[in-house]
Design an enzyme around this catalytic site. Structure first.
Site, PDB file in Angstrom:
ATOM      1  N   LYS A 165      15.407  55.920 106.752  1.00 32.38           N
ATOM      2  CA  LYS A 165      14.507  56.964 106.891  1.00 32.38           C
ATOM      3  C   LYS A 165      13.407  56.582 107.973  1.00 32.38           C
ATOM      4  O   LYS A 165      12.851  57.483 108.441  1.00 32.38           O
ATOM      5  CB  LYS A 165      13.816  57.148 105.623  1.00 32.38           C
ATOM      6  CG  LYS A 165      12.912  58.039 105.475  1.00 32.38           C
ATOM      7  CD  LYS A 165      12.106  57.744 104.009  1.00 32.38           C
ATOM      8  CE  LYS A 165      10.789  58.375 103.957  1.00 32.38           C
ATOM      9  NZ  LYS A 165      10.166  58.384 102.662  1.00 32.38           N
ATOM     10  N   LEU A 203      20.595  48.453 101.039  1.00 27.92           N
ATOM     11  CA  LEU A 203      19.384  47.837 100.939  1.00 27.92           C
ATOM     12  C   LEU A 203      18.017  48.836 101.124  1.00 27.92           C
ATOM     13  O   LEU A 203      16.767  48.240 100.635  1.00 27.92           O
ATOM     14  CB  LEU A 203      19.331  46.978 102.424  1.00 27.92           C
ATOM     15  CG  LEU A 203      20.502  45.744 102.486  1.00 27.92           C
ATOM     16  CD1 LEU A 203      21.246  46.160 103.488  1.00 27.92           C
ATOM     17  CD2 LEU A 203      19.675  44.486 102.658  1.00 27.92           C
ATOM     18  N   THR A 233      16.646  42.360  93.780  1.00 28.12           N
ATOM     19  CA  THR A 233      15.608  41.129  93.696  1.00 28.12           C
ATOM     20  C   THR A 233      15.916  40.445  92.437  1.00 28.12           C
ATOM     21  O   THR A 233      16.189  40.776  91.464  1.00 28.12           O
ATOM     22  CB  THR A 233      14.117  41.827  93.753  1.00 28.12           C
ATOM     23  OG1 THR A 233      13.121  40.844  93.792  1.00 28.12           O
ATOM     24  CG2 THR A 233      13.847  42.945  92.950  1.00 28.12           C
ATOM     25  N   ASP A 234      15.313  39.210  92.612  1.00 26.55           N
ATOM     26  CA  ASP A 234      15.040  38.447  91.338  1.00 26.55           C
ATOM     27  C   ASP A 234      13.935  38.725  90.465  1.00 26.55           C
ATOM     28  O   ASP A 234      13.565  38.436  89.363  1.00 26.55           O
ATOM     29  CB  ASP A 234      14.964  37.031  91.610  1.00 26.55           C
ATOM     30  CG  ASP A 234      13.521  36.585  92.635  1.00 26.55           C
ATOM     31  OD1 ASP A 234      13.045  37.241  93.086  1.00 26.55           O
ATOM     32  OD2 ASP A 234      13.420  35.541  92.660  1.00 26.55           O
ATOM     33  N   GLU A 235      12.763  39.796  91.194  1.00 26.47           N
ATOM     34  CA  GLU A 235      11.724  39.981  90.411  1.00 26.47           C
ATOM     35  C   GLU A 235      12.164  41.089  89.187  1.00 26.47           C
ATOM     36  O   GLU A 235      11.244  41.106  88.178  1.00 26.47           O
ATOM     37  CB  GLU A 235      10.997  40.952  91.457  1.00 26.47           C
ATOM     38  CG  GLU A 235      10.447  40.008  92.479  1.00 26.47           C
ATOM     39  CD  GLU A 235       9.350  40.590  93.420  1.00 26.47           C
ATOM     40  OE1 GLU A 235       8.638  41.546  92.867  1.00 26.47           O
ATOM     41  OE2 GLU A 235       9.282  40.297  94.508  1.00 26.47           O
ATOM     42  N   TYR A 256       7.270  48.350  91.651  1.00 30.25           N
ATOM     43  CA  TYR A 256       8.419  47.865  92.264  1.00 30.25           C
ATOM     44  C   TYR A 256       9.642  46.954  91.668  1.00 30.25           C
ATOM     45  O   TYR A 256      10.733  47.866  91.900  1.00 30.25           O
ATOM     46  CB  TYR A 256       7.918  46.835  93.482  1.00 30.25           C
ATOM     47  CG  TYR A 256       9.055  46.251  94.198  1.00 30.25           C
ATOM     48  CD1 TYR A 256       9.805  46.821  95.117  1.00 30.25           C
ATOM     49  CD2 TYR A 256       9.343  44.783  93.897  1.00 30.25           C
ATOM     50  CE1 TYR A 256      11.064  46.103  95.761  1.00 30.25           C
ATOM     51  CE2 TYR A 256      10.528  43.986  94.843  1.00 30.25           C
ATOM     52  CZ  TYR A 256      11.531  44.961  95.402  1.00 30.25           C
ATOM     53  OH  TYR A 256      12.167  44.187  96.157  1.00 30.25           O
ATOM     54  N   LYS A 267      13.483  48.665  90.934  1.00 31.69           N
ATOM     55  CA  LYS A 267      14.861  48.087  91.237  1.00 31.69           C
ATOM     56  C   LYS A 267      15.538  47.873  90.137  1.00 31.69           C
ATOM     57  O   LYS A 267      16.803  48.045  89.994  1.00 31.69           O
ATOM     58  CB  LYS A 267      14.290  46.586  92.019  1.00 31.69           C
ATOM     59  CG  LYS A 267      13.798  46.711  93.361  1.00 31.69           C
ATOM     60  CD  LYS A 267      14.391  47.329  94.521  1.00 31.69           C
ATOM     61  CE  LYS A 267      15.621  46.620  94.860  1.00 31.69           C
ATOM     62  NZ  LYS A 267      16.390  47.153  96.194  1.00 31.69           N
TER      63      LYS A 267
HETATM   64  N1  LIG Z   1      12.526  40.867 101.687  1.00 32.75           N
HETATM   65  C1  LIG Z   1      12.568  40.296 100.389  1.00 32.75           C
HETATM   66  O1  LIG Z   1      12.208  39.161 100.234  1.00 32.75           O
HETATM   67  C2  LIG Z   1      13.571  40.810  99.439  1.00 32.75           C
HETATM   68  C3  LIG Z   1      13.805  39.972  98.432  1.00 32.75           C
HETATM   69  C4  LIG Z   1      14.422  40.435  97.390  1.00 32.75           C
HETATM   70  C5  LIG Z   1      15.195  41.627  97.397  1.00 32.75           C
HETATM   71  N2  LIG Z   1      14.708  42.581  98.541  1.00 32.75           N
HETATM   72  C6  LIG Z   1      15.590  43.728  98.678  1.00 32.75           C
HETATM   73  O2  LIG Z   1      16.172  43.681  99.889  1.00 32.75           O
HETATM   74  C7  LIG Z   1      16.281  45.144 100.495  1.00 32.75           C
HETATM   75  C8  LIG Z   1      15.844  45.087 101.817  1.00 32.75           C
HETATM   76  O3  LIG Z   1      14.315  44.446 101.882  1.00 32.75           O
HETATM   77  P1  LIG Z   1      13.587  44.331 103.326  1.00 32.75           P
HETATM   78  O4  LIG Z   1      12.570  43.167 102.931  1.00 32.75           O
HETATM   79  O5  LIG Z   1      14.413  44.189 104.257  1.00 32.75           O
HETATM   80  O6  LIG Z   1      12.754  45.683 103.138  1.00 32.75           O
HETATM   81  P2  LIG Z   1      11.954  46.566 104.441  1.00 32.75           P
HETATM   82  O7  LIG Z   1      10.933  47.126 103.885  1.00 32.75           O
HETATM   83  O8  LIG Z   1      12.042  45.555 105.490  1.00 32.75           O
HETATM   84  O9  LIG Z   1      13.197  47.604 104.646  1.00 32.75           O
HETATM   85  C9  LIG Z   1      13.555  48.462 103.989  1.00 32.75           C
HETATM   86  C10 LIG Z   1      14.178  49.665 104.915  1.00 32.75           C
HETATM   87  O10 LIG Z   1      14.566  50.615 103.959  1.00 32.75           O
HETATM   88  C11 LIG Z   1      14.155  51.825 104.605  1.00 32.75           C
HETATM   89  N3  LIG Z   1      13.807  53.191 103.618  1.00 32.75           N
HETATM   90  C12 LIG Z   1      13.030  53.115 102.678  1.00 32.75           C
HETATM   91  N4  LIG Z   1      13.139  54.106 101.796  1.00 32.75           N
HETATM   92  C13 LIG Z   1      14.176  54.864 102.304  1.00 32.75           C
HETATM   93  C14 LIG Z   1      14.590  56.136 102.101  1.00 32.75           C
HETATM   94  N5  LIG Z   1      14.198  56.944 101.011  1.00 32.75           N
HETATM   95  N6  LIG Z   1      15.971  56.511 102.668  1.00 32.75           N
HETATM   96  C15 LIG Z   1      16.511  55.849 103.586  1.00 32.75           C
HETATM   97  N7  LIG Z   1      15.827  54.491 104.141  1.00 32.75           N
HETATM   98  C16 LIG Z   1      14.797  54.177 103.593  1.00 32.75           C
HETATM   99  C17 LIG Z   1      12.831  51.605 105.382  1.00 32.75           C
HETATM  100  O11 LIG Z   1      12.691  52.610 106.554  1.00 32.75           O
HETATM  101  C18 LIG Z   1      13.087  50.109 105.803  1.00 32.75           C
HETATM  102  O12 LIG Z   1      13.809  50.320 107.247  1.00 32.75           O
HETATM  103  C19 LIG Z   1      15.383  45.866  99.369  1.00 32.75           C
HETATM  104  O13 LIG Z   1      16.143  46.825  98.669  1.00 32.75           O
HETATM  105  C20 LIG Z   1      14.560  45.181  98.900  1.00 32.75           C
HETATM  106  O14 LIG Z   1      14.093  45.543  97.454  1.00 32.75           O
HETATM  107  C21 LIG Z   1      14.084  42.001  99.548  1.00 32.75           C
END
Ligand SMILES: NC(=O)c1ccc[n+]([C@@H]2O[C@H](COP(=O)([O-])OP(=O)(O)OC[C@H]3O[C@@H](n4cnc5c(N)ncnc54)[C@H](O)[C@@H]3O)[C@@H](O)[C@H]2O)c1
Length: 332
Positions: A34, A81, A132-134, A157, A161
């Site tokens: 998005k 993701l 996530t582990d959360e 959050y 998830k």
């Molecule tokens: N970063 C971390 O440490 C971490 C840890 C555990 C889990 N995660 C999970 O990994 C995934 C990616 O995390 P990240 O850190 O890259 O997040 P991020 O926020 O950097 O990226 C998320 C992406 O999703 C897109 N997005 C959000 N809502 C949307 C929608 N409705 N439609 C289409 N696109 C949408 C955003 O534009 C963004 O590019 C997530 O699902 C997050 O819950 C991340």
């Protein structure tokens, strides 16, 4: 093979797309994103004109748009993701988290189910949900999260998830859909939005501003290098068993304050110019996050033993590389 990666303009997604395109010649990837404030397509500039890469600016909450893009691309698999990902934002404004993380997951899951059911390949099309582990809540001083730890999400959050994890689980149980879920710990590395902890420390330090640390900085996180995570996602997507979940972590616990001090010491060595010669002087304790989980720590034995994954990057080296990557951007 035709693979949809959602959230591919975000931190982990953009690293994953680069990893997958470089490793596999036969993959055609559609990146659905998005483009929220957290995304940045410039990290994918180098691949944007490749035949095997396509981008679609689509909001997963928009069901007809999701249907259209899924039907037209006709994927063999999805790595999902896309999510609103910042815990603090979920506390001040939870609504977009409910829409993107729960409704968005439902829309892409359901459109894939309909497509693969019509094609009589519901057990072939793979849906990999990245979580996530959360979702497990918090730990005390001892113990680790395993795949059988009961869910106890504490923030809006992590609650969203957890909700999406359960939807994906139910689609396997009810429809026999070929799903896998991975739950990872805190990632660090290039491409992360500046609001997250490690970029915030580097950005504020280099600007000579106070480095904010919640409470007394005693909360513990298990840090995972994003490229090690991408290799784990690749393995789980290709080799993970249908209906299974896999925890991914770096066996690398740090108290927040110790991590911030480590970053300051690397900045002192590599860059210098801290106030009175030491960036540690900028550390400032701020009011704690409400409901701040005390400790997360992952037991990654299952993915290590069953899929042969190991985190490879040595932490100090990865942290130094990460710091220099951000420093180059924040210093202009
Ligand atoms: N970063 C971390 O440490 C971490 C840890 C555990 C889990 N995660 C999970 O990994 C995934 C990616 O995390 P990240 O850190 O890259 O997040 P991020 O926020 O950097 O990226 C998320 C992406 O999703 C897109 N997005 C959000 N809502 C949307 C929608 N409705 N439609 C289409 N696109 C949408 C955003 O534009 C963004 O590019 C997530 O699902 C997050 O819950 C991340």
């Amino acid at each position: 093979m035709r693979l949809i990666i959602t959230g591919g303009a975000g931190f982990i997604g953009s690293n994953l797309i680069l990893h997958m395109l470089q490793k596999y010649d036969h993959l055609h990837i559609l990146n659905i994103d998005k483009l929220t404030y957290a995304s940045d397509l410039k990290y994918l500039e180098g691949v944007k004109d490749r035949d095997r890469y396509t981008f679609s600016k689509t909001d997963l909450v928009d069901r007809p748009a999701v249907k259209n893009v899924v039907q037209r691309f006709n994927p063999d698999g999805v790595i999902h993701l896309a999510a609103e990902s910042h815990v603090d934002n979920s506390i001040t404004g939870p609504e977009p988290f409910v829409f993107s993380n729960i409704v968005g997951t439902f829309n892409i899951l359901e459109e894939c189910r309909q497509l693969w059911t019509a094609q009589k390949r519901i057990q072939l099309g793979r849906f990999h949900h990245v979580s996530t582990d959360e979702v497990y809540g918090q730990l005390g001083d001892e113990g680790f999260f395993t795949e059988s730890t009961p869910y106890a999400p504490n923030s809006p959050y992590s609650a969203t998830k957890a909700g999406s994890d359960f939807l994906v689980r139910a689609y396997h149980h009810t429809y026999g859909m070929n799903v896998v879920t991975t739950n990872c710990s805190n990632n660090f590395g290039p491409h992360q939005h500046e609001e997250k902890l490690i970029p915030t420390v580097i950005r504020t330090a280099l600007a000579g501003k106070p480095i904010p640390v919640y409470g007394r900085g005693q909360n513990v996180r298990d840090w995972l290098y994003v490229l090690d995570h991408c290799r784990a996602l690749d393995l789980a997507y290709h080799d993970g068993l249908s209906g299974q979940t896999y925890n991914i972590g770096g066996r690398n616990e740090w108290k927040n304050l110790d991590l911030v001090r480590e970053i300051c010491s690397i900045l002192n060595e590599q860059i210098g110019n801290g106030p009175d010669g030491d960036y540690n002087n900028l550390i400032t304790f701020v009011t704690d996050r409400p409901g701040h989980d005390f400790r997360y720590a992952i037991d990654a034995s299952k993915i290590e033993n069953e899929l042969g994954w190991r985190h490879e990057m040595e932490f100090r080296e990865a942290l130094e590389e990460t710091i220099m990557w951000y420093a180059a951007r924040y210093r202009g």
